[in-house]
Design a protein around this motif. Structure first.
Motif, PDB file in Angstrom:
ATOM      1  N   GLU A 299       0.839  -1.198   0.000  1.00  0.00           N
ATOM      2  CA  GLU A 299       0.000   0.000   0.000  1.00  0.00           C
ATOM      3  C   GLU A 299       0.875   1.248   0.000  1.00  0.00           C
ATOM      4  N   GLU A 300       2.069   1.126   0.654  1.00  0.00           N
ATOM      5  CA  GLU A 300       2.993   2.256   0.704  1.00  0.00           C
ATOM      6  C   GLU A 300       4.237   1.899  -0.078  1.00  0.00           C
ATOM      7  N   THR A 301       4.900   2.889  -0.631  1.00  0.00           N
ATOM      8  CA  THR A 301       6.156   2.597  -1.320  1.00  0.00           C
ATOM      9  C   THR A 301       7.307   3.304  -0.613  1.00  0.00           C
ATOM     10  N   PRO A 302       8.444   2.640  -0.407  1.00  0.00           N
ATOM     11  CA  PRO A 302       8.643   1.204  -0.651  1.00  0.00           C
ATOM     12  C   PRO A 302       7.840   0.355   0.320  1.00  0.00           C
ATOM     13  N   CYS A 303       7.819  -0.965   0.098  1.00  0.00           N
ATOM     14  CA  CYS A 303       7.001  -1.856   0.907  1.00  0.00           C
ATOM     15  C   CYS A 303       7.595  -2.024   2.310  1.00  0.00           C
ATOM     16  N   ALA A 304       6.793  -2.595   3.204  1.00  0.00           N
ATOM     17  CA  ALA A 304       7.190  -2.760   4.603  1.00  0.00           C
ATOM     18  C   ALA A 304       8.495  -3.550   4.731  1.00  0.00           C
ATOM     19  N   ILE A 305       8.683  -4.539   3.864  1.00  0.00           N
ATOM     20  CA  ILE A 305       9.894  -5.357   3.964  1.00  0.00           C
ATOM     21  C   ILE A 305      11.119  -4.540   3.531  1.00  0.00           C
ATOM     22  N   CYS A 306      10.997  -3.824   2.425  1.00  0.00           N
ATOM     23  CA  CYS A 306      12.124  -3.015   1.945  1.00  0.00           C
ATOM     24  C   CYS A 306      12.465  -1.899   2.940  1.00  0.00           C
ATOM     25  N   ARG A 307      11.444  -1.392   3.654  1.00  0.00           N
ATOM     26  CA  ARG A 307      11.674  -0.308   4.594  1.00  0.00           C
ATOM     27  C   ARG A 307      12.274  -0.793   5.913  1.00  0.00           C
ATOM     28  N   ASP A 308      12.125  -2.097   6.198  1.00  0.00           N
ATOM     29  CA  ASP A 308      12.505  -2.635   7.505  1.00  0.00           C
ATOM     30  C   ASP A 308      14.033  -2.658   7.672  1.00  0.00           C
ATOM     31  N   PRO A 309      14.580  -1.842   8.583  1.00  0.00           N
ATOM     32  CA  PRO A 309      16.040  -1.783   8.719  1.00  0.00           C
ATOM     33  C   PRO A 309      16.614  -3.049   9.361  1.00  0.00           C
ATOM     34  N   LYS A 310      15.749  -3.848   9.995  1.00  0.00           N
ATOM     35  CA  LYS A 310      16.243  -5.066  10.653  1.00  0.00           C
ATOM     36  C   LYS A 310      16.470  -6.213   9.668  1.00  0.00           C
ATOM     37  N   ARG A 311      16.004  -6.051   8.436  1.00  0.00           N
ATOM     38  CA  ARG A 311      16.154  -7.146   7.484  1.00  0.00           C
ATOM     39  C   ARG A 311      17.479  -7.025   6.744  1.00  0.00           C
ATOM     40  N   ASP A 312      18.090  -8.175   6.558  1.00  0.00           N
ATOM     41  CA  ASP A 312      19.420  -8.256   5.965  1.00  0.00           C
ATOM     42  C   ASP A 312      19.374  -7.891   4.478  1.00  0.00           C
ATOM     43  N   GLU A 313      20.004  -6.786   4.131  1.00  0.00           N
ATOM     44  CA  GLU A 313      19.996  -6.331   2.739  1.00  0.00           C
ATOM     45  C   GLU A 313      20.932  -7.131   1.852  1.00  0.00           C
ATOM     46  N   THR A 314      21.805  -7.903   2.487  1.00  0.00           N
ATOM     47  CA  THR A 314      22.814  -8.591   1.684  1.00  0.00           C
ATOM     48  C   THR A 314      22.323  -9.943   1.164  1.00  0.00           C
ATOM     49  N   VAL A 315      21.101 -10.341   1.594  1.00  0.00           N
ATOM     50  CA  VAL A 315      20.522 -11.589   1.081  1.00  0.00           C
ATOM     51  C   VAL A 315      19.221 -11.276   0.361  1.00  0.00           C
ATOM     52  N   LEU A 316      19.124 -11.716  -0.888  1.00  0.00           N
ATOM     53  CA  LEU A 316      17.891 -11.511  -1.664  1.00  0.00           C
ATOM     54  C   LEU A 316      17.293 -12.858  -2.021  1.00  0.00           C
ATOM     55  N   CYS A 317      16.017 -13.019  -1.718  1.00  0.00           N
ATOM     56  CA  CYS A 317      15.319 -14.233  -2.121  1.00  0.00           C
ATOM     57  C   CYS A 317      14.498 -13.888  -3.358  1.00  0.00           C
ATOM     58  N   VAL A 318      14.799 -14.550  -4.472  1.00  0.00           N
ATOM     59  CA  VAL A 318      14.142 -14.235  -5.736  1.00  0.00           C
ATOM     60  C   VAL A 318      12.980 -15.210  -5.952  1.00  0.00           C
ATOM     61  N   VAL A 319      11.775 -14.662  -6.109  1.00  0.00           N
ATOM     62  CA  VAL A 319      10.580 -15.506  -6.269  1.00  0.00           C
ATOM     63  C   VAL A 319       9.801 -15.090  -7.501  1.00  0.00           C
ATOM     64  N   GLU A 320       8.862 -15.983  -7.889  1.00  0.00           N
ATOM     65  CA  GLU A 320       8.050 -15.729  -9.077  1.00  0.00           C
ATOM     66  C   GLU A 320       7.025 -14.624  -8.828  1.00  0.00           C
TER      67      GLU A 320
END
Lengths: 205, 205
Positions: free
Chosen positions: A66-87
């Protein structure tokens, strides 16, 4: 049949176009809704319009938001160095439910499928490449199918140019609670190949 | 899960309240709808509101309708002297699909169920009694159950005061295409009791 009111015939037809809903269920839903209070029906109608008007795709990872960027991208606690690529976004939701993943995502928005005229340029692969600078690991969480394998192969080719990025895929094996006796050969083969030492874990994370 | 947009969480919850739709299907429907054109979503929303605002019950037979009286009650070609009494509007639709019935209907709007606090006064039985003047036959098309049998018994008591009205119930027997070997005893018993001469029909209509 002229005896059924048009409103019901039309809504039944609309509802039976939804995935997993047949004509009978659609009719049952119509009759259920007819007996619900008006404010509840308004909530359904509003929910549908909101879905169309308020939901967009995150400009970074392409997950629905609903907001940009999304909650996951905005979350500073999430590891930016790992990307999970999905369909697609549903895959993100499935993985989020495990609460076992703390990296970020990249939603491709489909799979490469020459038969359907879907090429790499139709997916968010360009945007993925732009995100690779600080990435240490790419987890390819793509379903195994002709299109999935094609896409994985293509991504592997592109990402392997970045020699410092580790590429992984999800483990294949017997599902938790699954029975060895009823496991198909392909899965059993993968389970054997991916066997792990019992005093450690196969994949170090 | 905070990562799923609220709009989607709310609509998923609403949809999974519908009969026959679980959480997974509701989510699948959300994602399906998200990709549909806006005008289609508006049609869904409008259809829901119309269902609530335009559909009413026929003041004569209590079948659902957009106009009053309903199309069946208005139809001069339908036999007014035969009334088929059913539990709800869905039963009317099922019988109409056969195109084998040319009388009129009376929708009770439920069944007598003391456990649920539903008495005869909660159903459209008063209105049924008012319609009996020109009626020659009442077909009780009510499902056999504790409530169904109670309701049928009650109706029988009331209608039998009108001695010139024939009361009938739907034939029980082996379904068309059904296999004798796999028919339960109760049905087989009914099928035996209701056996017909092979050069005629059991129920003359």
């Amino acid at each position: 049949m002229t005896s059924i009111p048009n409103v019901i015939q039309e809504l039944t037809e609309l509802l039976s176009a939804l995935p997993g809903i047949g004509k009978k269920s659609a009719q049952r839903i119509c009759f259920y809704l007819m007996d619900r209070p008006r404010e509840e029906i308004v909530r359904y109608a509003k929910g549908l319009i909101d879905l169309k008007d308020k939901i967009t795709h995150c400009p970074i990872c392409h997950f629905i938001t609903e907001e940009t960027p999304c909650a996951i991208c905005r979350d500073p606690k999430r590891d930016e160095t790992v990307l999970c690529v999905v369909e697609d976004s549903l895959d993100v939701i499935s993985i989020e439910k495990t609460a076992a993943y703390h990296g970020k995502y990249h939603v491709l928005g489909g799979l490469i499928s020459p038969l359907d005229g879907i090429g790499p340029e139709d997916l968010s692969i360009d945007q993925l490449v732009k995100r690779l600078d600080n990435v240490k690991e790419i987890i390819l969480a793509i379903n195994p199918s002709v299109e999935g394998d094609t896409t994985a192969h293509y991504l592997h080719k592109i990402i392997s140019r970045h020699q410092d990025i580790r590429m992984t895929s999800l483990a294949r094996g017997i599902p938790v609670g699954g029975d060895l006796e009823f496991t198909d050969e392909a899965t059993l083969t993968k389970a054997l190949e991916g066997r792990s030492d019992m005093n450690g874990r196969h994949h170090d994370q």
